[in-house]
Design a protein around this motif. Structure first.
Motif, PDB file in Angstrom:
ATOM      1  N   UNK A 466       8.626  82.822 -22.326  1.00 43.90           N
ATOM      2  CA  UNK A 466       8.725  82.283 -23.737  1.00 43.90           C
ATOM      3  C   UNK A 466       9.607  83.069 -24.724  1.00 43.90           C
ATOM      4  N   UNK A 467       9.835  82.633 -25.849  1.00 46.28           N
ATOM      5  CA  UNK A 467      10.789  83.582 -26.604  1.00 46.28           C
ATOM      6  C   UNK A 467       9.887  84.392 -27.507  1.00 46.28           C
ATOM      7  N   UNK A 468      10.791  85.152 -28.373  1.00 49.31           N
ATOM      8  CA  UNK A 468      10.008  86.137 -29.202  1.00 49.31           C
ATOM      9  C   UNK A 468       8.851  85.529 -29.980  1.00 49.31           C
ATOM     10  N   UNK A 469       9.275  84.063 -30.450  1.00 47.26           N
ATOM     11  CA  UNK A 469       8.282  83.386 -31.265  1.00 47.26           C
ATOM     12  C   UNK A 469       7.562  82.419 -30.611  1.00 47.26           C
ATOM     13  N   UNK A 470       7.358  82.463 -29.221  1.00 46.86           N
ATOM     14  CA  UNK A 470       6.426  81.698 -28.565  1.00 46.86           C
ATOM     15  C   UNK A 470       6.984  80.486 -27.881  1.00 46.86           C
ATOM     16  N   UNK A 471       8.259  80.116 -28.181  1.00 46.16           N
ATOM     17  CA  UNK A 471       8.876  78.686 -27.802  1.00 46.16           C
ATOM     18  C   UNK A 471       9.005  78.997 -26.135  1.00 46.16           C
ATOM     19  N   UNK A 472       8.470  77.881 -25.653  1.00 49.34           N
ATOM     20  CA  UNK A 472       8.641  77.924 -24.234  1.00 49.34           C
ATOM     21  C   UNK A 472      10.201  77.689 -23.510  1.00 49.34           C
ATOM     22  N   UNK A 473      10.435  78.714 -22.542  1.00 48.38           N
ATOM     23  CA  UNK A 473      11.712  78.655 -22.084  1.00 48.38           C
ATOM     24  C   UNK A 473      11.820  78.471 -20.686  1.00 48.38           C
ATOM     25  N   UNK A 474      10.658  78.682 -19.905  1.00 54.37           N
ATOM     26  CA  UNK A 474      10.451  78.175 -18.533  1.00 54.37           C
ATOM     27  C   UNK A 474       9.055  78.229 -18.034  1.00 54.37           C
ATOM     28  N   UNK A 475       8.899  77.227 -17.287  1.00 53.11           N
ATOM     29  CA  UNK A 475       7.612  76.873 -16.886  1.00 53.11           C
ATOM     30  C   UNK A 475       6.959  77.748 -15.721  1.00 53.11           C
ATOM     31  N   UNK A 476       5.683  77.597 -15.286  1.00 49.96           N
ATOM     32  CA  UNK A 476       5.189  76.180 -15.013  1.00 49.96           C
ATOM     33  C   UNK A 476       4.423  75.920 -16.402  1.00 49.96           C
ATOM     34  N   UNK A 477       4.101  77.052 -17.378  1.00 45.44           N
ATOM     35  CA  UNK A 477       3.569  76.484 -18.655  1.00 45.44           C
ATOM     36  C   UNK A 477       4.432  75.226 -19.170  1.00 45.44           C
ATOM     37  N   UNK A 478       3.800  74.189 -19.814  1.00 46.15           N
ATOM     38  CA  UNK A 478       4.640  73.089 -20.361  1.00 46.15           C
ATOM     39  C   UNK A 478       4.181  73.236 -21.893  1.00 46.15           C
ATOM     40  N   UNK A 479       3.699  74.323 -22.467  1.00 48.43           N
ATOM     41  CA  UNK A 479       3.275  74.243 -23.892  1.00 48.43           C
ATOM     42  C   UNK A 479       3.857  75.581 -24.414  1.00 48.43           C
ATOM     43  N   UNK A 480       4.279  75.694 -25.669  1.00 47.22           N
ATOM     44  CA  UNK A 480       4.843  76.854 -26.313  1.00 47.22           C
ATOM     45  C   UNK A 480       3.548  77.671 -26.757  1.00 47.22           C
ATOM     46  N   UNK A 481       3.883  78.948 -27.189  1.00 48.65           N
ATOM     47  CA  UNK A 481       2.609  79.765 -27.529  1.00 48.65           C
ATOM     48  C   UNK A 481       2.702  80.338 -28.874  1.00 48.65           C
ATOM     49  N   UNK A 482       3.548  79.800 -29.638  1.00 50.63           N
ATOM     50  CA  UNK A 482       3.671  79.820 -31.086  1.00 50.63           C
ATOM     51  C   UNK A 482       2.429  79.948 -31.848  1.00 50.63           C
ATOM     52  N   UNK A 483       2.308  81.051 -32.601  1.00 48.27           N
ATOM     53  CA  UNK A 483       1.076  81.030 -33.473  1.00 48.27           C
ATOM     54  C   UNK A 483       1.275  80.275 -34.790  1.00 48.27           C
ATOM     55  N   UNK A 484       0.605  79.118 -34.970  1.00 52.60           N
ATOM     56  CA  UNK A 484       0.723  78.562 -36.155  1.00 52.60           C
ATOM     57  C   UNK A 484      -0.630  78.552 -37.142  1.00 52.60           C
ATOM     58  N   UNK A 485      -0.395  79.461 -38.113  1.00 54.57           N
ATOM     59  CA  UNK A 485      -1.463  79.894 -39.104  1.00 54.57           C
ATOM     60  C   UNK A 485      -0.816  79.803 -40.567  1.00 54.57           C
TER      61      UNK A 485
END
Ligand SMILES: Cc1cc2nc3c(=O)[nH]c(=O)nc-3n(C[C@H](O)[C@H](O)[C@H](O)COP(=O)(O)OP(=O)(O)OC[C@H]3O[C@@H](n4cnc5c(N)ncnc54)[C@H](O)[C@@H]3O)c2cc1C
Length: 485
Positions: A466-485
Motif C-alpha cells: 500500500x502507498x503512504x496513504x493506504x492506496x493498494x499497490x499490490x495484492x492479494x488484498x483487493x482493498x485500500x487501507x486509507x483511513x477515512x475520518x
C-alpha cells in the motif's frame, strides 16, 4: 538515484475502465507478462474475452524484474529432482528451453523492439559448494552443453562457474506494450484501472466484481501474480514469498552477460548494451523485516566492487511453491473453469510464456505436454508440506511481532492510535505531515511493516503493498487501507 525499477514506464495512457456489467466467455484477471501473453494466444479465437487490469498492463512485478530469459536457473532442476522426481525436473528443463524459443519466435515474428539481446548465462559459486556440482551433473544428464570456468567476465569473487550461450535478456515492459497493441487489434477488450475485488459463483458461471460493475464469465484465468481470491481458502498455505533487491547502474566497458550465484547471500547480474543490473540478497519476505538494511548491503557490495554510477534501486517479491514448480492450470477438480498461474519462483519471464500456452491451450481444448507437470492439483510432497509449515510458523511469529508494535525498529517515524476500536498507524513525513492508514491488511488481517525508503506499507505474510496513504499497490488484498475520518 531513483527509488524505482529501470523498466517502469510512467507516462502510459490507460485504456478505458469497465463502464458496465458484461457477460463474456473468458475473463483474464491481471495484465502482467502471464496475462497479456495468454490474451495474445487467444486473440484469434471466436470466444468473447476480456482482460481486467487494476492499473495498466505491464505495471506489476513484470516491470520490476531483472528481465533475463534463461534456462540456467539457480538450482531449479536439482531442487525439482529432489522435491518431485528427476523425470519432472527434465520436463521442467524442456519447458524452459521451449519458453526461450517461443519468446524469440514471437519477438521476431512481430518485429518487436524490446532490446532482445543474446547473452551468455553464468551460474557461479564464490566458495566450493555442492549446488553447482548438482547443476552440472543434471545438465550432463540432459545432454545440455555448458562450459566451465574459474572467473566471471568481470572482477567479482568467483571460485567456479558454468555458462551457456543460447540465452537472452530483454526490456520486459517494451515487450508487454507491443503485445498489448497486438491484443488490442483483436476482438479482446482490455479494461485498465479496473480492480477486481471479489469472485463468486453463480451456477456454472463465475461472477467477477470490480469496484463498480460485474463481469459474468464462463471461464476465469487469474494471472494477478498472487491469486487474490479465496475460493478455496487454502492457497495462502501453499505459497511462499521471496523478496530480492536490485539496482541499475550506468554501463561502462563491461562485457554483456547474465549471472546468478548459488551462495547466500545470492547475487544476480545482468549486463547488456545499456544497463548494469546487480542485486540479489533474496530472503523469505517474512524472515527479515528491515528491508532498508538489505538494500544498503546490496548497494555497499556493489560500491566495493564497482565505480559505476547507481541510477535506480528497487525491490520486489515473487512467489514460490512447495515443490519449486509453478502452479498453472485449473485450480482443482471442483473448479475446472477457474484457472491460475502463479509461483513462478523468480523465473516468471520464461514461465509466463509457458503458462500462457498451457492456459490458452486449455481454453481452446488443445493438449499441452506440460499441463500435468504444472497442474495445481498435483499431490503435495512431504518435504514441501514441512517447508510450508515452517513458513507458516515464521509468518505466525511476524504476526505476533507486529502486534508488539512500539519496540520494533521498522516503525521509525510511526505512532499508533486507536479510533473506534480500529488500529490506525500514523506516519509523519519529513515535512511533518501525518499520513494515516488502517493498520491491518484486509487480506488475512496481518499487521504491516513500513518500508521507509520506498515509502510503502507491506504485509510480511502475503505481500500486499500500500502507498503512504493506504492506496493498494499490490495484492492479494483487493482493498485500500486509507483511513477515512
Ligand atoms: C527481483 C526479481 C527479479 C526477477 N528476475 C527475473 C528474471 O530475470 N527472469 C525471470 O524469468 N523471472 C524473473 N523474476 C520473476 C518474474 O519477474 C515474475 O515471476 C513475473 O514478472 C510475474 O509475472 P505475472 O504476470 O505473474 O505478474 P505481474 O507482472 O505482477 O502481473 C500481475 C498483474 O495483475 C494485476 N492485478 C493484481 N491484482 C489485481 C486485481 N485484483 N484486479 C485486476 N488486476 C490485478 C497487477 O496490477 C499486475 O499488472 C524476478 C522476480 C523478482 C522479484
Amino acid at each position: 538515484m531513483k527509488n524505482k525499477s529501470i523498466w517502469k514506464i510512467d507516462d502510459v495512457n490507460p485504456e478505458v475502465s469497465l463502464q458496465q456489467d458484461i457477460n463474456v466467455d473468458v475473463a483474464i484477471i491481471g495484465g502482467g507478462l502471464a496475462g497479456i501473453m495468454t490474451a495474445y494466444h487467444l486473440r484469434n479465437c471466436s470466444k468473447k474475452i476480456v482482460l481486467l487490469e487494476k492499473d495498466t498492463v505491464g505495471s506489476g512485478l513484470s516491470s520490476s524484474t531483472t528481465g533475463k530469459l534463461t534456462y540456467l536457473q539457480n538450482q531449479m532442476y536439482p531442487n525439482i529432482a529432489k522435491s518431485r522426481s528427476k523425470e519432472e525436473a527434465k520436463l521442467y528443463f524442456e519447458s524452459q528451453k521451449e519458453a526461450l524459443k517461443l519468446a524469440k519466435s514471437i519477438i521476431l515474428k512481430h518485429n518487436i523492439n524490446c532490446n532482445l539481446t543474446p547473452v551468455a548465462s553464468y551460474l557461479f559459486a564464490s566458495v566450493d559448494n555442492k549446488e553447482l556440482k548438482e547443476e552440472k551433473s543434471f545438465l550432463k544428464e540432459v545432454q545440455c552443453p555448458f562450459e566451465e570456468c574459474k572467473e566471471l567476465p568481470i572482477s567479482f569473487p568467483c571460485k567456479e562457474a558454468i555458462f551457456v550461450h543460447d540465452t537472452y535478456c530483454f526490456h520486459p515492459v517494451k515487450f508487454i506494450q507491443e503485445i498489448k497493441k497486438l491484443v488490442m487489434n483483436s476482438s479482446i477488450q482490455i479494461y485498465e484501472n479496473t480492480r477486481v475485488t471479489a469472485l463468486d459463483q453463480e451456477n456454472e458461471d463465475y461472477l467477477i466484481f470490480t469496484e463498480n460493475h460485474k463481469v459474468k464469465a464462463k471461464q476465469v484465468i487469474i494471472t494477478s501474480h498472487y491469486p487474490f481470491f479465496v475460493i478455496p481458502k487454502l492457497l495462502p498455505l501453499q505459497l511462499k514469498l521471496e523478496k530480492s533487491y536490485l539496482l541499475e547502474a550506468k554501463k561502462e566497458n563491461e562485457p554483456n552477460f547474465l549471472a546468478i550465484s548459488t551462495d547466500a547471500p545470492n547475487y544476480t547480474f545482468r549486463i547488456d548494451d545499456e544497463h548494469f543490473v546487480f542485486g540479489g540478497y533474496s530472503h523469505n519476505l517474512a524472515s527479515k523485516l528491515d528491508y532498508q538494511k538489505q538494500k544498503d548491503e546490496m548497494m555497499n557490495t556493489f560500491k566495493r566492487h564497482f565505480n559505476n554510477e547507481i541510477r535506480y534501486v528497487w525491490s520486489a517479491h515473487d512467489i514460490t511453491s512447495k515443490d519449486h514448480i509453478p502452479l498453472i492450470g485449473p485450480l482443482n477438480n471442483n473448479h475446472p473453469n477457474l484457472l491460475i498461474a502463479t509461483a513462478f519462483h523468480k523465473w516468471g519471464m520464461t514461465n509466463s510464456f509457458i503458462a500462457s500456452k498451457i492456459l490458452s491451450d486449455y481454453i481452446l481444448e488443445k493438449e499441452n505436454r506440460y499441463s500435468t507437470l504444472f497442474s495445481p492439483t498435483r499431490k503435495p510432497t512431504f518435504k514441501g508440506t514441512m517447508d510450508a509449515t515452517m513458513n507458516d510458523m515464521v509468518i505466525g511469529g511476524r504476526y505476533l511481532q507486529t502486534k508488539m508494535k512500539e519496540q520494533q525498529p521498522f516503525y521509525k517515524n510511526i505512532h499508533f492510535e486507536l479510533h473506534d476500536d480500529e488500529e490506525i498507524a500514523v506516519y509523519t513525513d519529513e515535512n511533518g505531515k501525518e499520513h494515516k492508514i488502517v493498520y491491518r491488511c484486509p487480506h488475512l488481517k496481518s499487521g504491516l511493516i513500513f518500508d521507509e525508503s520506498e515509502k510503502i506499507w507491506i504485509c510480511p505474510a502475503h505481500g500486499s503493498k500500500f502507498d503512504i496513504d493506504g492506496n493498494l499497490l499490490e495484492g492479494p488484498s483487493t482493498c485500500d487501507i486509507t483511513y477515512k475520518k
